[in-house]
Scaffold this motif. Structure first.
Motif, PDB file in Angstrom:
ATOM      1  N   PHE A 133    -111.246  -0.925  68.112  1.00  0.00           N
ATOM      2  CA  PHE A 133    -110.512  -1.850  68.976  1.00  0.00           C
ATOM      3  C   PHE A 133    -111.352  -2.306  70.163  1.00  0.00           C
ATOM      4  CE2 PHE A 133    -106.552  -0.111  67.034  1.00  0.00           C
ATOM      5  CZ  PHE A 133    -105.974  -1.322  66.684  1.00  0.00           C
ATOM      6  N   ARG A 137    -113.960  -7.602  67.064  1.00  0.00           N
ATOM      7  CA  ARG A 137    -112.933  -8.633  67.174  1.00  0.00           C
ATOM      8  C   ARG A 137    -112.498  -9.002  65.768  1.00  0.00           C
ATOM      9  NH1 ARG A 137    -113.519  -6.745  71.309  1.00  0.00           N
ATOM     10  NH2 ARG A 137    -113.821  -7.672  73.362  1.00  0.00           N
ATOM     11  N   ARG A 141    -106.003  -7.838  66.082  1.00  0.00           N
ATOM     12  CA  ARG A 141    -106.448  -6.803  67.026  1.00  0.00           C
ATOM     13  C   ARG A 141    -105.476  -6.674  68.193  1.00  0.00           C
ATOM     14  NH1 ARG A 141    -109.188  -7.231  71.794  1.00  0.00           N
ATOM     15  NH2 ARG A 141    -110.350  -5.374  72.490  1.00  0.00           N
ATOM     16  N   ASP A 142    -105.165  -7.791  68.849  1.00  0.00           N
ATOM     17  CA  ASP A 142    -104.263  -7.738  70.004  1.00  0.00           C
ATOM     18  C   ASP A 142    -102.859  -7.307  69.592  1.00  0.00           C
ATOM     19  OD1 ASP A 142    -106.364  -8.582  71.558  1.00  0.00           O
ATOM     20  OD2 ASP A 142    -105.810 -10.702  71.448  1.00  0.00           O
ATOM     21  N   LEU A 145    -102.834  -3.538  69.126  1.00  0.00           N
ATOM     22  CA  LEU A 145    -102.790  -2.796  70.379  1.00  0.00           C
ATOM     23  C   LEU A 145    -101.386  -2.815  70.984  1.00  0.00           C
ATOM     24  CD1 LEU A 145    -106.160  -3.909  72.019  1.00  0.00           C
ATOM     25  CD2 LEU A 145    -105.574  -1.625  71.204  1.00  0.00           C
ATOM     26  N   ILE A 146    -100.729  -3.975  70.932  1.00  0.00           N
ATOM     27  CA  ILE A 146     -99.375  -4.061  71.461  1.00  0.00           C
ATOM     28  C   ILE A 146     -98.420  -3.201  70.636  1.00  0.00           C
ATOM     29  CG2 ILE A 146     -97.439  -5.624  71.873  1.00  0.00           C
ATOM     30  CD1 ILE A 146     -99.472  -7.807  72.495  1.00  0.00           C
ATOM     31  N   TRP A 193    -105.167   4.230  72.995  1.00  0.00           N
ATOM     32  CA  TRP A 193    -105.166   3.391  74.193  1.00  0.00           C
ATOM     33  C   TRP A 193    -106.040   3.995  75.289  1.00  0.00           C
ATOM     34  CZ3 TRP A 193    -103.848  -1.109  76.422  1.00  0.00           C
ATOM     35  CH2 TRP A 193    -103.136  -2.027  75.653  1.00  0.00           C
ATOM     36  N   ASP A 200    -114.405   0.716  76.868  1.00  0.00           N
ATOM     37  CA  ASP A 200    -114.677  -0.589  77.479  1.00  0.00           C
ATOM     38  C   ASP A 200    -115.599  -0.485  78.685  1.00  0.00           C
ATOM     39  OD1 ASP A 200    -113.139  -1.849  75.599  1.00  0.00           O
ATOM     40  OD2 ASP A 200    -111.335  -1.954  76.850  1.00  0.00           O
TER      41      ASP A 200
END
Length: 314
Positions: A133, A137, A141-142, A145-146, A193, A200
């Motif tokens: 994650f 890309r 992906r987004d 995560l949500i 998460w 990052d």
């Protein structure tokens, strides 16, 4: 306040008029060129001591109950070491009694086996998923995560029925694998998460240099990312360990055989039809806290740095 600062204040007070001495003495008391004033430090230490007493006092009461004789469990005495203190509850819990051997070691073994396996499997899954994650890309992906974040909004009680149906259809009731799967599906999303936020913060230049030198993605993850993310991995392991070590509700519906009981289910056996064996309950509560305490002491060097994981992005 340093000694030379006190001496300087004394010289100023001596050289000043007598009428200004009280004011200068007060200024010398609150003078702090560097750091906090003595009064502020006093209040900070008082607050910390009060917080420690509030946190430790319930534990001391549990120790007191575990040391009480059976005929004095309901006494209102506030003494930490009760009158006629005895270790009978600990001895019966660790050694057993004639005709009834102890099951405490079996409960601890089951708990350690399940929690260590859950923490290890959860850490492997969350570390690799969080790296994907963070670095890749790809479509969805987004949304993924949500979705992982939304799973943390449901209380554990709402997941009991679907978990039980899933484990039952897989024929994994009363099995170590079934309880490990049930614990992993609730612990992995949060770990992903947390680790993703930490990944990052790691510069991509380190990975690109390793890839140019011929390293594979798995090699980069193991030799570059893993050493740099040790605090994050330690926190994720502790979270997975604690979420399964103290868990009762899910284990109650999946583990029905007495030989499969973890320690929370074992302590439940001390509640009889008309009474509760509070002495053995308290003694077992103190003993099961030892492995967790040792684990926290061993990993304390990573805890402080891990509390702010993912707080700063690159």
């Amino acid at each position: 306040m340093k000694r030379e600062e006190f001496s300087l204040s004394a010289v100023e007070v001596a050289a000043a008029p007598a009428q200004a001495w009280p004011r200068l003495r007060v200024r010398a008391l609150f003078r702090r060129p560097r750091g906090d004033s003595p009064i502020k430090r006093l209040f900070i230490h008082m607050a910390l001591w009060m917080a420690c007493l509030i946190a430790v006092y319930p534990v001391l009461r549990v120790v007191t109950i575990s040391l009480r004789p059976a005929n004095k469990l309901l006494t209102t005495s506030l003494a930490i070491i009760p009158e006629d203190a005895t270790l009978a509850n600990y001895i019966e819990l660790l050694v057993g009694r004639p005709g009834r051997p102890t099951e405490f070691y079996l409960w601890i073994w089951n708990s350690l086996l399940i929690t260590v396996t859950t923490a290890t499997v959860g850490l492997l899954l969350s570390a690799t998923a969080a790296y994907a994650f963070s670095r890749f890309r790809f479509p969805g992906r987004d949304a993924g995560l949500i979705f992982l974040l939304s799973t943390q909004m449901f209380p554990a009680a709402m997941l009991l029925l679907p978990l039980f149906i899933m484990i039952a259809r897989l024929n994994l009731i009363n099995s170590y694998l079934g309880i490990v799967i049930a614990y992993s599906v609730t612990a992995v999303p949060f770990s992903i998460w947390m680790l993703k936020g930490y990944y990052d913060t790691i510069p991509r230049d380190l990975e690109e240099a390793a890839l140019i030198d011929g390293a594979s993605r798995l090699g980069v993850l193991w030799h570059i990312i893993r050493p740099l993310s040790t605090p994050a991995l330690a926190i994720a392991f502790l979270f997975n360990f604690m979420s399964s070590w103290n868990e009762y509700i899910v284990a109650r519906i999946i583990l029905n055989k007495r030989e499969m009981y973890t320690w929370p289910l074992g302590l439940w056996t001390f509640t009889e039809q008309y009474t509760v064996l509070w002495g053995k309950f308290a003694a077992a509560s103190i003993l099961v806290a030892v492995p967790v305490t040792l684990l926290f002491l061993y990993s304390s060097r990573w805890l402080l740095s891990g509390l702010t994981l993912g707080g700063v992005k690159e």
